[in-house]
Scaffold this active site. Sequence first.
Site, mmCIF file in Angstrom:
data_model
loop_
_atom_site.group_PDB
_atom_site.id
_atom_site.type_symbol
_atom_site.label_atom_id
_atom_site.label_comp_id
_atom_site.label_asym_id
_atom_site.label_seq_id
_atom_site.Cartn_x
_atom_site.Cartn_y
_atom_site.Cartn_z
ATOM 1 N N ASP A 186 -76.933 -54.385 19.156
ATOM 2 C CA ASP A 186 -78.348 -54.677 19.373
ATOM 3 C C ASP A 186 -78.629 -54.693 20.880
ATOM 4 O O ASP A 186 -77.846 -55.225 21.669
ATOM 5 C CB ASP A 186 -78.715 -56.026 18.740
ATOM 6 C CG ASP A 186 -80.207 -56.207 18.578
ATOM 7 O OD1 ASP A 186 -80.687 -56.200 17.439
ATOM 8 O OD2 ASP A 186 -80.908 -56.350 19.618
ATOM 9 N N ILE A 187 -79.772 -54.137 21.264
ATOM 10 C CA ILE A 187 -80.116 -54.041 22.686
ATOM 11 C C ILE A 187 -80.450 -55.415 23.279
ATOM 12 O O ILE A 187 -80.371 -55.604 24.498
ATOM 13 C CB ILE A 187 -81.305 -53.056 22.858
ATOM 14 C CG1 ILE A 187 -81.328 -52.450 24.241
ATOM 15 C CG2 ILE A 187 -82.639 -53.701 22.493
ATOM 16 C CD1 ILE A 187 -82.256 -51.248 24.372
ATOM 17 N N ASN A 208 -84.600 -58.629 7.833
ATOM 18 C CA ASN A 208 -85.980 -59.094 7.915
ATOM 19 C C ASN A 208 -86.898 -58.087 7.219
ATOM 20 O O ASN A 208 -86.682 -56.875 7.332
ATOM 21 C CB ASN A 208 -86.393 -59.222 9.382
ATOM 22 C CG ASN A 208 -85.562 -60.260 10.123
ATOM 23 O OD1 ASN A 208 -85.197 -61.279 9.553
ATOM 24 N ND2 ASN A 208 -85.255 -59.996 11.387
ATOM 25 N N VAL A 224 -88.701 -53.221 13.532
ATOM 26 C CA VAL A 224 -88.364 -51.790 13.423
ATOM 27 C C VAL A 224 -88.361 -51.444 11.941
ATOM 28 O O VAL A 224 -87.616 -52.061 11.152
ATOM 29 C CB VAL A 224 -86.998 -51.475 14.064
ATOM 30 C CG1 VAL A 224 -86.676 -49.991 13.890
ATOM 31 C CG2 VAL A 224 -86.992 -51.851 15.544
ATOM 32 N N HIS A 268 -82.382 -52.425 8.296
ATOM 33 C CA HIS A 268 -81.175 -52.682 9.088
ATOM 34 C C HIS A 268 -80.661 -54.071 8.762
ATOM 35 O O HIS A 268 -81.434 -55.003 8.544
ATOM 36 C CB HIS A 268 -81.461 -52.561 10.588
ATOM 37 C CG HIS A 268 -82.693 -53.279 11.042
ATOM 38 N ND1 HIS A 268 -83.958 -52.753 10.878
ATOM 39 C CD2 HIS A 268 -82.867 -54.478 11.634
ATOM 40 C CE1 HIS A 268 -84.846 -53.605 11.348
ATOM 41 N NE2 HIS A 268 -84.208 -54.666 11.807
ATOM 42 N N MET A 269 -79.357 -54.171 8.769
ATOM 43 C CA MET A 269 -78.700 -55.461 8.587
ATOM 44 C C MET A 269 -78.210 -55.933 9.949
ATOM 45 O O MET A 269 -77.477 -55.215 10.634
ATOM 46 C CB MET A 269 -77.537 -55.314 7.612
ATOM 47 C CG MET A 269 -76.812 -56.612 7.329
ATOM 48 S SD MET A 269 -75.641 -56.415 5.978
ATOM 49 C CE MET A 269 -76.761 -56.410 4.581
ATOM 50 N N HIS A 270 -78.653 -57.122 10.360
ATOM 51 C CA HIS A 270 -78.130 -57.734 11.577
ATOM 52 C C HIS A 270 -76.785 -58.371 11.230
ATOM 53 O O HIS A 270 -76.697 -59.151 10.268
ATOM 54 C CB HIS A 270 -79.045 -58.853 12.065
ATOM 55 C CG HIS A 270 -80.418 -58.424 12.489
ATOM 56 N ND1 HIS A 270 -80.774 -58.295 13.813
ATOM 57 C CD2 HIS A 270 -81.522 -58.103 11.773
ATOM 58 C CE1 HIS A 270 -82.048 -57.923 13.885
ATOM 59 N NE2 HIS A 270 -82.522 -57.801 12.653
HETATM 60 P P1 5GP Z 1 -85.958 -56.663 13.388
HETATM 61 O O1 5GP Z 1 -86.795 -57.574 14.256
HETATM 62 O O2 5GP Z 1 -86.767 -55.456 12.943
HETATM 63 O O3 5GP Z 1 -85.254 -57.339 12.267
HETATM 64 O O4 5GP Z 1 -84.791 -56.159 14.326
HETATM 65 C C1 5GP Z 1 -84.911 -55.078 15.190
HETATM 66 C C2 5GP Z 1 -83.787 -55.193 16.177
HETATM 67 O O5 5GP Z 1 -83.680 -53.949 16.870
HETATM 68 C C3 5GP Z 1 -84.006 -56.272 17.251
HETATM 69 O O6 5GP Z 1 -82.943 -57.210 17.207
HETATM 70 C C4 5GP Z 1 -84.047 -55.483 18.556
HETATM 71 O O7 5GP Z 1 -83.422 -56.165 19.623
HETATM 72 C C5 5GP Z 1 -83.331 -54.195 18.199
HETATM 73 N N1 5GP Z 1 -83.755 -53.032 18.956
HETATM 74 C C6 5GP Z 1 -85.032 -52.660 19.225
HETATM 75 N N2 5GP Z 1 -85.050 -51.519 19.926
HETATM 76 C C7 5GP Z 1 -83.753 -51.149 20.105
HETATM 77 C C8 5GP Z 1 -83.130 -50.043 20.766
HETATM 78 O O8 5GP Z 1 -83.762 -49.147 21.322
HETATM 79 N N3 5GP Z 1 -81.757 -50.015 20.748
HETATM 80 C C9 5GP Z 1 -81.016 -50.983 20.127
HETATM 81 N N4 5GP Z 1 -79.693 -50.840 20.187
HETATM 82 N N5 5GP Z 1 -81.581 -52.031 19.506
HETATM 83 C C10 5GP Z 1 -82.920 -52.115 19.488
#
Ligand code: 5GP
Length: 113
Positions: A29-30, A86, A95, A99-101
């Site tokens: 994760d970024i 989420n 996003v 995706h699974m964190h």
């Molecule tokens: P969500 O909030 O949709 O459950 O998680 C999206 C995740 O994607 C966040 O934890 C965010 O930090 C990560 N993320 C967003 N943009 C990028 C990116 O360009 N590269 C990477 N590696 N992670 C990203």
Amino acid sequence: MECLFCKIINREIPADIVYEDEHVLAFNDIDPKAPTHQLIIPKQHIATLNDIDPEHLAVVGRLQYTAARLAKEQGFAEDGYRVVMNCNGMGGQTVYHIHMHLMGGRQFTWPAG
Ligand code: 5GP
Ligand code: ZN
């Protein structure tokens, strides 16, 4: 396709990839929220958990299987870890490609924030 994670799959945007096979991709994760914070995604575009159809069940199972494998390989499976998916705005999804964190390396609390 304007999807950020499809662009990562297609190598149009760089990512720190930690695992890849025919069906799934995993990368750091970024903006990590734990010492280890990785995202495990299907290569097939599925926007939200609400869009999972019976034909997707095998790949969704692979997300969970890959999370556990990565936790074992990185040495925190026995201590414990957190996986999160989420869904939509109230769930905190930002996003729209499922995706699974996978988060490990610290103590998590419950309930999640
Ligand atoms: P969500 O909030 O949709 O459950 O998680 C999206 C995740 O994607 C966040 O934890 C965010 O930090 C990560 N993320 C967003 N943009 C990028 C990116 O360009 N590269 C990477 N590696 N992670 C990203
Ligand atoms: Zn996508």
